[in-house]
Design an enzyme around this catalytic site. Structure first.
Site, PDB file in Angstrom:
ATOM      1  N   CYS A  51     -50.888  43.740  46.717  1.00 16.33           N
ATOM      2  CA  CYS A  51     -51.723  44.693  45.984  1.00 16.33           C
ATOM      3  C   CYS A  51     -53.092  44.862  46.636  1.00 16.33           C
ATOM      4  CB  CYS A  51     -51.898  44.190  44.551  1.00 16.33           C
ATOM      5  SG  CYS A  51     -53.105  45.116  43.587  1.00 16.33           S
ATOM      6  N   TRP A  84     -46.148  41.127  36.444  1.00 15.38           N
ATOM      7  CA  TRP A  84     -46.044  40.388  37.684  1.00 15.38           C
ATOM      8  C   TRP A  84     -45.492  38.996  37.349  1.00 15.38           C
ATOM      9  CZ3 TRP A  84     -47.406  42.312  42.523  1.00 15.38           C
ATOM     10  CH2 TRP A  84     -48.118  43.524  42.526  1.00 15.38           C
ATOM     11  N   THR A 118     -52.098  43.539  34.935  1.00 23.11           N
ATOM     12  CA  THR A 118     -52.583  43.826  36.281  1.00 23.11           C
ATOM     13  C   THR A 118     -53.086  42.590  37.014  1.00 23.11           C
ATOM     14  OG1 THR A 118     -54.837  44.312  35.508  1.00 23.11           O
ATOM     15  CG2 THR A 118     -53.276  46.144  35.551  1.00 23.11           C
ATOM     16  N   VAL A 119     -52.967  42.638  38.325  1.00 23.37           N
ATOM     17  CA  VAL A 119     -53.638  41.697  39.219  1.00 23.37           C
ATOM     18  C   VAL A 119     -54.717  42.478  39.948  1.00 23.37           C
ATOM     19  CG1 VAL A 119     -51.707  40.125  39.560  1.00 23.37           C
ATOM     20  CG2 VAL A 119     -51.897  42.117  41.048  1.00 23.37           C
ATOM     21  N   TYR A 182     -53.070  57.066  45.980  1.00 13.41           N
ATOM     22  CA  TYR A 182     -52.195  57.070  44.803  1.00 13.41           C
ATOM     23  C   TYR A 182     -52.107  58.465  44.197  1.00 13.41           C
ATOM     24  CZ  TYR A 182     -52.028  51.985  44.905  1.00 13.41           C
ATOM     25  OH  TYR A 182     -51.804  50.679  45.280  1.00 13.41           O
TER      26      TYR A 182
END
Length: 340
Positions: A51, A84, A118-119, A182
């Site tokens: 990521c 995740w 999220t990470v 993105y």
């Protein structure tokens, strides 16, 4: 970071892609004003090498030498619609947090957490609860709130006299480049895609002009601005050029940005956090509405990241009055084959 997907796993939205930027804004600070004081060993940084948003925290943590006071949990390169996962660890369980999914740390604090898991995320080890996933503030706090634990020779990544300019550059880079790729890849129609494409390459041209005669984005040393741009550039040819259709030019066909990116890649703390295999696996396997076969491209040849860049001729001192970090701990080293 993971973009919130629907139950079907779709990432493409009708029209223009709009990122959810509502994060958990609790901060870990020197004075503990949010209830979480900077304390060695108390927090665990959960990230994923795949990521780009999490990659920033890996780089800054390395550059500042926070490895001994802030432990690292690494998720694998893929995830499902829930979370995740710690599938790289024995038994699929994080050895410190003792959880199989990052989602468990979010729900420990917010049982009805409504957003994407999220990470990067900072987790409070004693309680097992997520503290923050505000990736943009997180790295700034590493630079400004964790100073008591910086290594000797740590660079000034967010020097006070340059903060206004760094913030200005970071904002346009986020809008047009970091998120711009993105906006190309997840565009839901031709008009939205072409608008994002034009905006992305206009900003890359602007960056090329800015960097033609100066080695780094702001000032004569590496700063937070360089970290944020680098994590997008390093993924450009392996992923974004093909997968996200950002194909006006490859990075290797943009001479200034290609040399700039190689300069950073070859700087300790940058390239040694990069796992190209995990990067490609993440994008091509997770985004099934863009790549339904989940076939991961074999190329491109990435060995040229170690070729001479010539940027030293522009002057500048990567670490200012400081020094490069030592090699990463053995447990955090990326296999050399994964960097090529």
């Amino acid at each position: 970071m993971t973009e919130t997907a629907s139950d079907s796993g779709s990432y493409v939205e009708p029209g223009e892609f709009k990122r959810d930027t509502n994060y958990i804004t609790t901060r870990v600070t020197a004075d503990g004003r949010d209830g979480y004081p900077v304390t060695p060993g108390r927090y665990r940084l959960v990230a994923a090498r795949a990521c780009p948003w999490a990659n920033r925290t890996l780089i800054v943590r390395r550059l500042l030498g926070l490895e001994d006071v802030l432990s690292l949990g690494l998720c694998g390169p893929t995830h499902d619609k829930l979370s995740w996962t710690f599938d790289l660890d024995p038994g699929g369980v994080d050895p410190v947090l003792r959880i199989p999914r990052l989602r468990d740390a979010y729900l420990a604090r917010f049982p009805d957490y409504p957003r994407g898991i999220t990470v990067p995320a900072l987790v409070d080890v004693p309680t097992g609860q997520v503290v923050t996933n505000d990736y943009a503030q997180m790295t700034l706090d590493f630079s400004t709130e964790w100073t008591a634990y910086h290594r000797a020779g740590a660079p000034q990544l967010y020097p006070e006299q340059l903060r206004a300019e760094i913030d200005e550059v970071n904002l346009v880079v986020f809008k047009d480049v970091n998120n711009g790729v993105y906006r190309c890849g997840f565009a839901g129609d031709q008009t939205a895609y072409e608008a994002a494409y034009d905006r992305l390459f206009a900003r890359l041209d602007w960056l090329s002009e800015r960097l033609a005669n100066q080695r780094f984005l702001v000032g004569d040393t590496i700063t937070e601005a360089d970290v944020r741009l680098f994590t997008t550039l390093v993924r450009f040819d392996p992923v974004y050029h093909g997968h996200f259709k950002t194909n006006r030019s490859k990075l290797t066909e943009m001479p200034v940005l290609w040399a700039y990116a190689r300069d950073l890649f070859q700087t300790p703390g940058f390239g040694d956090t990069i796992d190209f295999g995990q990067i490609k696996t993440h994008y091509y396997v997770v985004h099934t509405d863009i790549n339904p076969t989940r076939v991961v491209p074999k190329g491109p040849d990435l060995s040229n990241w170690l070729s001479p860049h010539g940027r030293e001729a522009l002057g500048g001192r990567p670490f200012g009055d400081g020094a490069p970090p030592p090699p990463p701990p053995r447990s955090e080293q990326v296999p050399e084959i994964a960097q090529r």
